[in-house]
Design a protein around this motif. Sequence first.
Motif, PDB file in Angstrom:
ATOM      1  N   ASP A 275       0.853  -1.194   0.000  1.00 44.67           N
ATOM      2  CA  ASP A 275       0.000   0.000   0.000  1.00 44.67           C
ATOM      3  C   ASP A 275       0.889   1.245   0.000  1.00 44.67           C
ATOM      4  O   ASP A 275       1.640   1.486   0.940  1.00 44.67           O
ATOM      5  CB  ASP A 275      -0.877  -0.024   1.251  1.00 44.67           C
ATOM      6  CG  ASP A 275      -1.953   1.059   1.244  1.00 44.67           C
ATOM      7  OD1 ASP A 275      -1.827   2.008   0.442  1.00 44.67           O
ATOM      8  OD2 ASP A 275      -2.895   0.957   2.043  1.00 44.67           O
ATOM      9  N   ARG A 276       0.794   2.045  -1.069  1.00 47.67           N
ATOM     10  CA  ARG A 276       1.602   3.262  -1.151  1.00 47.67           C
ATOM     11  C   ARG A 276       0.755   4.517  -0.904  1.00 47.67           C
ATOM     12  O   ARG A 276       1.085   5.614  -1.347  1.00 47.67           O
ATOM     13  CB  ARG A 276       2.282   3.366  -2.524  1.00 47.67           C
ATOM     14  CG  ARG A 276       1.358   3.361  -3.726  1.00 47.67           C
ATOM     15  CD  ARG A 276       2.179   3.350  -5.020  1.00 47.67           C
ATOM     16  NE  ARG A 276       1.348   3.224  -6.213  1.00 47.67           N
ATOM     17  CZ  ARG A 276       0.971   4.244  -6.978  1.00 47.67           C
ATOM     18  NH1 ARG A 276       1.332   5.459  -6.664  1.00 47.67           N
ATOM     19  NH2 ARG A 276       0.227   4.036  -8.049  1.00 47.67           N
ATOM     20  N   SER A 277      -0.334   4.354  -0.148  1.00 50.94           N
ATOM     21  CA  SER A 277      -1.178   5.490   0.196  1.00 50.94           C
ATOM     22  C   SER A 277      -0.625   6.222   1.414  1.00 50.94           C
ATOM     23  O   SER A 277       0.276   5.744   2.102  1.00 50.94           O
ATOM     24  CB  SER A 277      -2.605   5.021   0.497  1.00 50.94           C
ATOM     25  OG  SER A 277      -2.638   4.324   1.728  1.00 50.94           O
ATOM     26  N   ARG A 278      -1.216   7.367   1.690  1.00 46.86           N
ATOM     27  CA  ARG A 278      -0.792   8.175   2.841  1.00 46.86           C
ATOM     28  C   ARG A 278      -0.991   7.422   4.151  1.00 46.86           C
ATOM     29  O   ARG A 278      -0.245   7.627   5.110  1.00 46.86           O
ATOM     30  CB  ARG A 278      -1.589   9.497   2.854  1.00 46.86           C
ATOM     31  CG  ARG A 278      -1.257  10.444   4.009  1.00 46.86           C
ATOM     32  CD  ARG A 278       0.178  10.875   3.961  1.00 46.86           C
ATOM     33  NE  ARG A 278       0.504  11.802   5.051  1.00 46.86           N
ATOM     34  CZ  ARG A 278       0.737  11.453   6.307  1.00 46.86           C
ATOM     35  NH1 ARG A 278       0.659  10.187   6.672  1.00 46.86           N
ATOM     36  NH2 ARG A 278       1.045  12.369   7.215  1.00 46.86           N
ATOM     37  N   SER A 279      -1.949   6.529   4.233  1.00 50.43           N
ATOM     38  CA  SER A 279      -2.199   5.797   5.471  1.00 50.43           C
ATOM     39  C   SER A 279      -1.016   4.904   5.845  1.00 50.43           C
ATOM     40  O   SER A 279      -0.679   4.751   7.012  1.00 50.43           O
ATOM     41  CB  SER A 279      -3.470   4.947   5.346  1.00 50.43           C
ATOM     42  OG  SER A 279      -3.293   3.921   4.384  1.00 50.43           O
ATOM     43  N   TYR A 334       4.656   7.877  -0.592  1.00 48.35           N
ATOM     44  CA  TYR A 334       3.324   7.579  -0.080  1.00 48.35           C
ATOM     45  C   TYR A 334       2.389   8.750  -0.364  1.00 48.35           C
ATOM     46  O   TYR A 334       2.493   9.815   0.233  1.00 48.35           O
ATOM     47  CB  TYR A 334       3.404   7.244   1.412  1.00 48.35           C
ATOM     48  CG  TYR A 334       4.209   5.996   1.650  1.00 48.35           C
ATOM     49  CD1 TYR A 334       3.608   4.749   1.575  1.00 48.35           C
ATOM     50  CD2 TYR A 334       5.583   6.065   1.873  1.00 48.35           C
ATOM     51  CE1 TYR A 334       4.358   3.587   1.744  1.00 48.35           C
ATOM     52  CE2 TYR A 334       6.338   4.909   2.035  1.00 48.35           C
ATOM     53  CZ  TYR A 334       5.716   3.676   1.968  1.00 48.35           C
ATOM     54  OH  TYR A 334       6.454   2.539   2.120  1.00 48.35           O
ATOM     55  N   ARG A 335       1.479   8.532  -1.304  1.00 49.24           N
ATOM     56  CA  ARG A 335       0.567   9.580  -1.771  1.00 49.24           C
ATOM     57  C   ARG A 335      -0.847   8.998  -1.876  1.00 49.24           C
ATOM     58  O   ARG A 335      -1.044   7.790  -1.943  1.00 49.24           O
ATOM     59  CB  ARG A 335       0.994  10.092  -3.148  1.00 49.24           C
ATOM     60  CG  ARG A 335       2.433  10.580  -3.239  1.00 49.24           C
ATOM     61  CD  ARG A 335       2.591  12.023  -2.812  1.00 49.24           C
ATOM     62  NE  ARG A 335       3.985  12.453  -2.825  1.00 49.24           N
ATOM     63  CZ  ARG A 335       4.602  12.948  -3.887  1.00 49.24           C
ATOM     64  NH1 ARG A 335       3.957  13.056  -5.027  1.00 49.24           N
ATOM     65  NH2 ARG A 335       5.861  13.337  -3.798  1.00 49.24           N
ATOM     66  N   ARG A 682      10.874  19.071  -3.056  1.00 44.34           N
ATOM     67  CA  ARG A 682      10.477  20.008  -2.007  1.00 44.34           C
ATOM     68  C   ARG A 682       9.261  19.507  -1.239  1.00 44.34           C
ATOM     69  O   ARG A 682       9.127  19.748  -0.044  1.00 44.34           O
ATOM     70  CB  ARG A 682      10.225  21.392  -2.611  1.00 44.34           C
ATOM     71  CG  ARG A 682      11.490  22.015  -3.178  1.00 44.34           C
ATOM     72  CD  ARG A 682      11.367  23.499  -3.393  1.00 44.34           C
ATOM     73  NE  ARG A 682      12.674  24.062  -3.739  1.00 44.34           N
ATOM     74  CZ  ARG A 682      12.911  25.371  -3.832  1.00 44.34           C
ATOM     75  NH1 ARG A 682      11.937  26.239  -3.604  1.00 44.34           N
ATOM     76  NH2 ARG A 682      14.119  25.801  -4.143  1.00 44.34           N
ATOM     77  N   PHE A 683       8.355  18.835  -1.943  1.00 44.66           N
ATOM     78  CA  PHE A 683       7.160  18.337  -1.259  1.00 44.66           C
ATOM     79  C   PHE A 683       7.532  17.357  -0.152  1.00 44.66           C
ATOM     80  O   PHE A 683       6.962  17.391   0.943  1.00 44.66           O
ATOM     81  CB  PHE A 683       6.205  17.671  -2.248  1.00 44.66           C
ATOM     82  CG  PHE A 683       5.024  17.040  -1.570  1.00 44.66           C
ATOM     83  CD1 PHE A 683       3.973  17.816  -1.128  1.00 44.66           C
ATOM     84  CD2 PHE A 683       4.972  15.673  -1.345  1.00 44.66           C
ATOM     85  CE1 PHE A 683       2.887  17.253  -0.479  1.00 44.66           C
ATOM     86  CE2 PHE A 683       3.900  15.096  -0.699  1.00 44.66           C
ATOM     87  CZ  PHE A 683       2.843  15.887  -0.271  1.00 44.66           C
ATOM     88  N   ALA A 684       8.466  16.460  -0.423  1.00 45.38           N
ATOM     89  CA  ALA A 684       8.854  15.471   0.584  1.00 45.38           C
ATOM     90  C   ALA A 684       9.312  16.145   1.870  1.00 45.38           C
ATOM     91  O   ALA A 684       8.991  15.692   2.978  1.00 45.38           O
ATOM     92  CB  ALA A 684       9.954  14.572   0.030  1.00 45.38           C
ATOM     93  N   ALA A 685      10.040  17.233   1.750  1.00 46.20           N
ATOM     94  CA  ALA A 685      10.547  17.926   2.936  1.00 46.20           C
ATOM     95  C   ALA A 685       9.439  18.654   3.678  1.00 46.20           C
ATOM     96  O   ALA A 685       9.343  18.577   4.907  1.00 46.20           O
ATOM     97  CB  ALA A 685      11.649  18.898   2.529  1.00 46.20           C
ATOM     98  N   ILE A 686       8.581  19.352   2.935  1.00 49.89           N
ATOM     99  CA  ILE A 686       7.555  20.126   3.629  1.00 49.89           C
ATOM    100  C   ILE A 686       6.446  19.236   4.181  1.00 49.89           C
ATOM    101  O   ILE A 686       5.804  19.592   5.181  1.00 49.89           O
ATOM    102  CB  ILE A 686       6.966  21.221   2.713  1.00 49.89           C
ATOM    103  CG1 ILE A 686       6.291  20.612   1.482  1.00 49.89           C
ATOM    104  CG2 ILE A 686       8.042  22.204   2.298  1.00 49.89           C
ATOM    105  CD1 ILE A 686       5.638  21.648   0.585  1.00 49.89           C
TER     106      ILE A 686
END
Length: 966
Positions: A275-279, A334-335, A682-686
């Motif tokens: 599972d590569r979701s945010r959960s 994870y998205r 940048r998204f990964a860091a923020i």
Amino acid sequence: MILRTMTAMALAIGSTLLSGTAAGQTANPSLTANADGVRSDQTVREIALRRIELSVVVRGGLAETGVTAVFSNPGTETLEGDFRFALPEGAIVTGYALDLADYMIDGVLVDRPRAKAIYEERVRGAVDPGLATVGNDGVFHTRVYPVPPRGERRIRLRFVAPLASAAQSDELYSLPLDIAPRDGWSISVSVAGDGPAPSINWPGRSVGPMARDAKGWRERAEGRAPLSGMLAIGRGALPAALLSRNSLGERYVQLSGAVTTGTPARSDSVRIYWDRSRSHARGRHEDELLLLRRTLAALAPKRIELVLFNSSGADRRTVSGIDAAIAALKAVRYRGASSFAALTQESAPVDRCLLFGTGRPSIDRAARLTAACRLDAITTVPDADLAALRQLARRHGGQAHRLGADASLVERALAASTPGVTDVVDANGRSLPWISVPSRAGRWMVLARAPEGDAVAIRIGGESVRVDLPAEGAAVAFEGEGQMLASDALASLGASERRAEYVALSRRYGIASPSLSFIVVESPDDYVAADIAPAASYPATLRVEYDKQRREADGEQAEARRERIGEVIERWTEQVAWWERRFDPKAKPQRPAAQRGDVVPAEPVLVPVPAPLSIPTPSVQVDSVTADDLSQQRKLASEEGSGEIVVSARRVNTVQIAIDAWQPDRPYLKLLDAAPGAFDARFAAIETEHGGVPAFYFDIAAWLAKRGRTADAVEMVLAALDLPSADERTQTIVASRLERYGAIDRAIELRERIAVIEPDRPQPKRLLALALARRAKLRPDTAKTDLTRAVALLGEVALTPWGNDWDGIELIALIEANALIPTLRALGGEATLDPRLVKHLDTDLRVVVDWDTNATDLDLWVDEPNGERAIYSNPRTAIGGLLSNDMTSGYGPEEYLLRRAPAGKYGVKVDTYASDRIDPNGASVVTVRLIRNFGRPDESEQSVDIELLGDDDGEKQVGTITVRPR
């Protein structure tokens, strides 16, 4: 801010036996308070835990725990107490009670949003309520009001939990405590069964062996000295069968036996569902990958497949070996949300399948994973749905495992060829309800509903093992098995898909869940006013008074339903008369419209806004125009110096709406704006810093959509559903964004879910109807069905007597229903509305606002070209503007209509008149829809979300609409 269920409890869970022990909660239990129930930094007050009592009963593989806590208010203000208790892993909350007068009143399970609304309404009214919830993060939370000056309150909590499994230790019940109650504490422990004495450790010190009595082993201690550490209890002896009877008269049995030593299982092909979701981002991936590496080494497959899945689909690939598989999984981003929609088509058969994830799809919940293999499920996510994982694994002949501190038992189970229990049947071969629970090394254990006969058969692989049941007299009163099996059954019903069954089963066994909360209110008339029945244990004298008032209220409600149709027809007739009247387009204002002393000037003063964006924002639905049209629109916008909607009798000349005036001022958005091409890095860091709240994903989704990355925007906004803090408000905002991004089916799924779980508000049904109408424009094949249902839902909204809080929504719903009827009839359908309510009222201009917080008075203002303001104190204007009833209690909608719009500028504003007094800091998300040619073939709409913080009292400019002469 009003605490949405467990919003503040987005806790980072460590590798502990307790799902609730987290960095965000330093003590267990924790206790805070706020003056008068107003939740802000300025209202935090001192409150004391006066006494706490714990009682633990261990029977076989389960432990029932009772907690009684007394807290006191040392100050002179009335407080709201906020008590939290981190639960053992896998615990199920089965009871909550609050002291009222001379009684401990048991809570009633109610839909979470409704329970919260009932509680907060009574806090505002300064009466006694209590609200108890259990979040996805495994933390019990109760809010109690009032705790009077120099007074105290008492609450009681009950929960049942399976004992953990361990290879090296028998200390299988573990509960961290950090308490220093003023009047002391007491802890009592009993462990059923014969055999060696179980070990026990008090927090911070060892007690040693327990004492023996006729029923098992017991220990009790009390004191005043602070306790800090782990309460750890060993498991008792495990006989072949333990028989219990619950308070409903149902019999259950715990069965256990030795595991046959298996040989290493060789598998030529292994498929890994990841599972590569945010959960799943909250999982302990290093532990998972270590387990996977060892399992693959033991299985020695010749072929390894990876299936990386989330709400955006599945990425399937074959890798060259174990190292390549581990490397690919380490690189996962994870998205999105958890979903099995991409896994419903059975893939080619393989020998073994392993699934790593949470088991709880947050979208596409009707989709079921199908795999042509034995599938075992593994999770390290603290709030994973183990019951759902068990059912998924069981359908595929496998088992579900929660990977704890000791991974060796899971490793052996995955690598061994010996299967686990596959069924429990009665003497006639009929399957019984059953579940597996953790056991000590070398044994299996299941819980099952006991049949009428004297034996059951356990099926392990292809073999069947008979187990004789104890005599009826050996049955002990115990609730745990029935509650655990009921919790497992709830996973198959879904939290909203089969809602009536879900609620009935939860109430039968007293099981709280993230979608059902316990509520206690002060008096019989409060239960009647809230339209909920008190618990079966409600004191007899109070029950008599409740029954009397309930009969009276039922009669009043029946009369209100009978009178409703007449009231609505009368109001609708008046609205039709307004629509049919001819107004003078050059009329002067009837009178200066004032709002809290603010007189409207002769010419409307509009807040300056920046020039329109060259690319439409995600909040704008843009009409179809040609390149020449766009060129002319940009020229006109430049000449006007502001972004605006320009309406004429024929077409929209400018379709842009400037939103910079209210775009969130977020530092991470500025960081992304500085280097759009470096988004992923940048998204990964923020995300690490800001990704704990849904608003972050809404902001990022809007940023992506503005740059044409609609699919990525959908994935991002769905990620908000996977946060522990996600609630019905989150689902509402996600649904709205999905509609704008074109993911209409998923938007409707969420709208359906909210409408089911919030049946006592009209807005969810109305918004579902509007979503169905939007889909009807996109899907000719289902348009008739969708429109038929949409009109029926809007009719239900119009004709239901909701009460004064939403007075006026019936006219808005009828306007919207009648706009759909011509298309429905053209498709061969027919409306179910009373013919006296059928009249198509089209308009040049329509503005609608909705917002998403309760007890918030938000007003729609429209400044007309002649200087008159349509406002709640001046709802009918000289040129024919009509403003709907002022919604003062939250959610909206409010509506402005103008059938024939004179040329000129119309300024649209929203004004926050009053935020919820117990929610002074919360942000309301206001959705404003600006519609031209409403109800006509060339209807078009632009919409925008505006975030209003608690300190945003006063007016806020939305935009302008310019009508040009023909």
